[in-house]
Design a protein around this motif. Structure first.
Motif, PDB file in Angstrom:
ATOM      1  N   THR A  44      15.013  -7.490  54.774  1.00  0.00           N
ATOM      2  CA  THR A  44      15.180  -6.331  55.667  1.00  0.00           C
ATOM      3  C   THR A  44      15.546  -6.808  57.073  1.00  0.00           C
ATOM      4  OG1 THR A  44      13.577  -5.158  54.314  1.00  0.00           O
ATOM      5  CG2 THR A  44      14.035  -4.230  56.487  1.00  0.00           C
ATOM      6  N   SER A  59       8.061  -3.704  57.621  1.00  0.00           N
ATOM      7  CA  SER A  59       6.884  -3.746  56.739  1.00  0.00           C
ATOM      8  C   SER A  59       7.454  -3.868  55.326  1.00  0.00           C
ATOM      9  CB  SER A  59       6.027  -2.500  56.918  1.00  0.00           C
ATOM     10  OG  SER A  59       6.832  -1.372  56.943  1.00  0.00           O
ATOM     11  N   THR A  61       9.162  -3.569  51.984  1.00  0.00           N
ATOM     12  CA  THR A  61      10.026  -2.478  51.523  1.00  0.00           C
ATOM     13  C   THR A  61       9.551  -1.955  50.163  1.00  0.00           C
ATOM     14  OG1 THR A  61      11.850  -3.554  52.665  1.00  0.00           O
ATOM     15  CG2 THR A  61      12.453  -1.862  51.033  1.00  0.00           C
ATOM     16  N   ASP A  80      19.275  -3.177  50.422  1.00  0.00           N
ATOM     17  CA  ASP A  80      18.174  -4.134  50.591  1.00  0.00           C
ATOM     18  C   ASP A  80      17.023  -3.643  49.713  1.00  0.00           C
ATOM     19  OD1 ASP A  80      15.870  -5.457  51.664  1.00  0.00           O
ATOM     20  OD2 ASP A  80      15.739  -3.933  53.245  1.00  0.00           O
TER      21      ASP A  80
HETATM   22 MG   LIG Z   1      12.088  -5.535  53.029  1.00  0.00          MG
END
Ligand SMILES: [Mg+2]
Ligand SMILES: Nc1nc2c(ncn2[C@@H]2O[C@H](COP(=O)(O)OP(=O)(O)OP(=O)(O)O)[C@@H](O)[C@H]2O)c(=O)[nH]1
Length: 193
Positions: A44, A59, A61, A80
């Motif tokens: 991320t 935080s 995912t 992602d």
């Molecule tokens: Mg992530």
């Protein structure tokens, strides 16, 4: 206007409209990318470095994030995907029409490189990814004692991969170092069959 002039003008008109629609098509075509790797690898962080050139607070995912990234008129649609163990079995729901896999490796996480390796070869064997090219980011190069891209490449036996184009790039998602080189490799692959 004689017949030859008319034919010539028609030919010029058609060749112009053909090249216009050709460039129009290539300008708007979107290349699907999936960003995968174990939890905490930095996926991320990399996605939002691509998008905004800055480090965002992340935080873990759950599910996925998707963003359009444009590099030199090339449009990538980047997914992602959360890397926690419980989420990995659903990675395959993102595979169809994928042109590029970005595999993010946490270069300090020696213990779990074997799991990354398993996941990599499981993906490469999947029918929906048979045409995909693979970019491996050896991330977190700022961490003391991290594995180099060469060590990771050796452990993942990348040189044995013959049926997918691949490239490994060391990077640090916090500073952005190495990310552009990875994107450049991807753009260089477009149009190469
Ligand atoms: Mg992530
Ligand atoms: N030192 C260092 N930390 C990094 C780097 N890249 C990411 N991180 C940190 O690693 C942690 C996890 O980053 P994420 O981008 O959330 O990881 P992820 O791969 O998306 O994780 P999941 O969503 O759980 O699959 C965060 O605290 C990031 O700030 C890096 O290059 N160096």
């Amino acid at each position: 206007m004689n017949m030859i002039t008319k034919v010539l003008m028609l030919m010029i008109f058609f060749s112009f409209s053909f090249s216009f629609s050709f460039s129009f098509f290539f300008f708007f075509v979107e290349h699907k990318v999936i960003i995968v790797g174990l939890d905490n690898a930095g996926k991320t962080t990399i996605l939002y470095q691509f998008l905004m050139n800055e480090v965002v607070h992340t935080s873990p995912t759950i599910g996925s994030n998707v963003e359009e990234i444009v590099v030199k008129n090339t449009h990538f649609l980047m997914w992602d995907i959360g890397g926690q163990e419980s989420l990995r079995s659903s990675w395959n729901t993102y595979y169809s029409n994928t042109e590029f896999i970005i595999l993010v490796v946490d270069s300090i996480d020696r213990e779990r490189l074997a799991i990354t390796r398993e996941e990599l070869y499981r993906m490469l064997a999947h029918e929906d990814l048979r045409k995909a090219a693979v970019l491996i980011f050896a991330n977190k190069q700022d961490m003391k004692g991290c594995m180099t891209a060469a060590e990771i490449s050796k452990y993942l036996t990348l040189s044995s991969i013959k049926d997918h184009p691949w490239h490994i790039q060391s990077c640090c998602a916090l500073t952005g170092e190495g990310l552009c080189q990875g994107l450049e490799w991807m753009t260089s692959r477009i149009g190469v069959s």
